[in-house]
Motif scaffolding. Structure first.
Motif, mmCIF file in Angstrom:
data_model
loop_
_atom_site.group_PDB
_atom_site.id
_atom_site.type_symbol
_atom_site.label_atom_id
_atom_site.label_comp_id
_atom_site.label_asym_id
_atom_site.label_seq_id
_atom_site.Cartn_x
_atom_site.Cartn_y
_atom_site.Cartn_z
ATOM 1 N N MET A 151 38.342 11.598 52.154
ATOM 2 C CA MET A 151 39.381 12.271 52.927
ATOM 3 C C MET A 151 40.737 12.119 52.249
ATOM 4 N N GLY A 152 40.998 10.973 51.661
ATOM 5 C CA GLY A 152 42.261 10.758 50.940
ATOM 6 C C GLY A 152 42.367 11.668 49.737
ATOM 7 N N ASN A 153 41.302 11.840 49.028
ATOM 8 C CA ASN A 153 41.315 12.734 47.868
ATOM 9 C C ASN A 153 41.563 14.176 48.285
ATOM 10 N N ARG A 154 41.091 14.516 49.438
ATOM 11 C CA ARG A 154 41.302 15.879 49.922
ATOM 12 C C ARG A 154 42.777 16.121 50.202
ATOM 13 N N ARG A 155 43.416 15.136 50.811
ATOM 14 C CA ARG A 155 44.838 15.295 51.137
ATOM 15 C C ARG A 155 45.680 15.334 49.872
ATOM 16 N N LYS A 156 45.294 14.537 48.875
ATOM 17 C CA LYS A 156 46.048 14.506 47.629
ATOM 18 C C LYS A 156 45.899 15.815 46.861
ATOM 19 N N THR A 157 44.782 16.446 46.996
ATOM 20 C CA THR A 157 44.521 17.659 46.224
ATOM 21 C C THR A 157 44.856 18.926 46.993
ATOM 22 N N SER A 158 45.701 18.841 48.013
ATOM 23 C CA SER A 158 46.049 20.035 48.772
ATOM 24 C C SER A 158 46.779 21.047 47.889
ATOM 25 N N THR A 159 47.524 20.603 46.891
ATOM 26 C CA THR A 159 48.179 21.535 45.974
ATOM 27 C C THR A 159 47.132 22.222 45.093
ATOM 28 N N ASN A 160 46.084 21.474 44.778
ATOM 29 C CA ASN A 160 45.016 22.074 43.984
ATOM 30 C C ASN A 160 44.197 23.070 44.808
ATOM 31 N N ASP A 161 44.237 22.922 46.128
ATOM 32 C CA ASP A 161 43.495 23.830 47.002
ATOM 33 C C ASP A 161 43.983 25.268 46.829
ATOM 34 N N THR A 162 45.294 25.462 46.707
ATOM 35 C CA THR A 162 45.806 26.814 46.522
ATOM 36 C C THR A 162 45.337 27.386 45.191
ATOM 37 N N LYS A 163 45.301 26.529 44.160
ATOM 38 C CA LYS A 163 44.788 26.982 42.868
ATOM 39 C C LYS A 163 43.306 27.315 42.981
ATOM 40 N N ASP A 164 42.595 26.458 43.699
ATOM 41 C CA ASP A 164 41.166 26.706 43.902
ATOM 42 C C ASP A 164 40.935 28.001 44.674
ATOM 43 N N MET A 165 41.783 28.248 45.661
ATOM 44 C CA MET A 165 41.643 29.471 46.443
ATOM 45 C C MET A 165 41.883 30.696 45.563
ATOM 46 N N LYS A 166 42.884 30.596 44.664
ATOM 47 C CA LYS A 166 43.148 31.716 43.757
ATOM 48 C C LYS A 166 41.957 31.951 42.828
ATOM 49 N N VAL A 167 41.379 30.859 42.330
ATOM 50 C CA VAL A 167 40.223 30.969 41.445
ATOM 51 C C VAL A 167 39.043 31.577 42.203
ATOM 52 N N LEU A 168 38.839 31.122 43.439
ATOM 53 C CA LEU A 168 37.763 31.678 44.252
ATOM 54 C C LEU A 168 37.984 33.163 44.520
ATOM 55 N N GLU A 169 39.228 33.550 44.797
ATOM 56 C CA GLU A 169 39.541 34.952 45.043
ATOM 57 C C GLU A 169 39.269 35.793 43.792
ATOM 58 N N GLN A 170 39.658 35.253 42.636
ATOM 59 C CA GLN A 170 39.390 35.955 41.379
ATOM 60 C C GLN A 170 37.885 36.062 41.127
ATOM 61 N N ALA A 171 37.157 34.999 41.461
ATOM 62 C CA ALA A 171 35.706 35.020 41.286
ATOM 63 C C ALA A 171 35.077 36.080 42.188
ATOM 64 N N LYS A 172 35.572 36.196 43.412
ATOM 65 C CA LYS A 172 35.055 37.213 44.335
ATOM 66 C C LYS A 172 35.340 38.614 43.808
ATOM 67 N N LEU A 173 36.560 38.820 43.301
ATOM 68 C CA LEU A 173 36.909 40.129 42.746
ATOM 69 C C LEU A 173 36.029 40.462 41.533
ATOM 70 N N TYR A 174 35.813 39.456 40.699
ATOM 71 C CA TYR A 174 34.956 39.657 39.527
ATOM 72 C C TYR A 174 33.539 40.013 39.961
ATOM 73 N N GLN A 175 33.035 39.292 40.968
ATOM 74 C CA GLN A 175 31.684 39.560 41.461
ATOM 75 C C GLN A 175 31.597 40.979 42.042
ATOM 76 N N GLN A 176 32.614 41.402 42.783
ATOM 77 C CA GLN A 176 32.619 42.751 43.340
ATOM 78 C C GLN A 176 32.634 43.797 42.225
ATOM 79 N N GLU A 177 33.440 43.544 41.177
ATOM 80 C CA GLU A 177 33.502 44.473 40.054
ATOM 81 C C GLU A 177 32.147 44.559 39.351
ATOM 82 N N MET A 178 31.491 43.417 39.186
ATOM 83 C CA MET A 178 30.184 43.397 38.551
ATOM 84 C C MET A 178 29.156 44.153 39.399
ATOM 85 N N GLN A 179 29.243 44.023 40.713
ATOM 86 C CA GLN A 179 28.332 44.755 41.595
ATOM 87 C C GLN A 179 28.560 46.265 41.479
#
Length: 177
Positions: free
Chosen positions: A52-80
């Protein structure tokens, strides 16, 4: 993650912990079992706090992760979309070749039929030509007989031979007339 998958994992973990607890109680006396179980519970709660502590510390990384996930979804949609376009092109290509093959088969069948009909027409023409030649020969012979049977004065002579031939003819109207 999938809620059903999480529920199944929790159930499996609970069974495994229950089996470990029963094994500890069976193999140790009561005081040792209490100490072991307390240590295990302490270790488990420390692990949860660290996670749980690591999760709170990485909250700034969460936004980066969300952007990466969004890009991955867009890439997957384009591939489909690209895959769907490829499937469509393949279907069009297969359809074109199937129609082309059917057209070729029809043309081959028509050509075979034309050849058969042409051969029949040729046979019919040959038969007709043979009939025409036979008629011409007969008419030529008949005119020769008529020429032989004509007097120089222009009057026809009656001969039994020419009369018989003419008498058997449909045009003469009867025998010897």
């Amino acid at each position: 993650a999938d809620p059903a998958l999480n529920a199944a994992a929790i159930k499996i973990q609970a069974r495994a912990r229950g089996m470990q607890t029963r094994t500890i109680i069976k193999t140790n006396d009561i005081s040792t079992a209490k100490q072991t179980l307390a240590a295990r519970t302490e270790h488990r709660s420390e692990s949860l706090k660290a996670i749980m502590g690591n999760r709170r510390k990485t909250s700034t990384n969460d936004t980066k992760d969300m952007k990466v996930l969004e890009q991955a979804k867009l890439y997957q949609q384009e591939m489909q979309k690209q895959e769907a376009a490829c499937v469509q092109m393949q279907a069009l290509y297969r359809g074109f070749h199937a129609r082309k093959a059917i057209r070729q088969q029809q043309e081959d069948a028509e050509e075979t039929l034309r050849k058969k009909l042409g051969q029949q027409a040729t046979d019919d023409t040959k038969h007709h030509d043979n009939e025409a030649q036979m008629r011409a020969k007969f008419q030529g012979y008949a005119s020769q007989v008529d020429y032989i049977n004509v007097d120089p004065s222009g009057a026809r002579r009656r001969s039994t031979e020419s009369g018989e031939r003419r008498g058997s003819s449909v045009h003469s109207g009867g025998a010897g007339r």
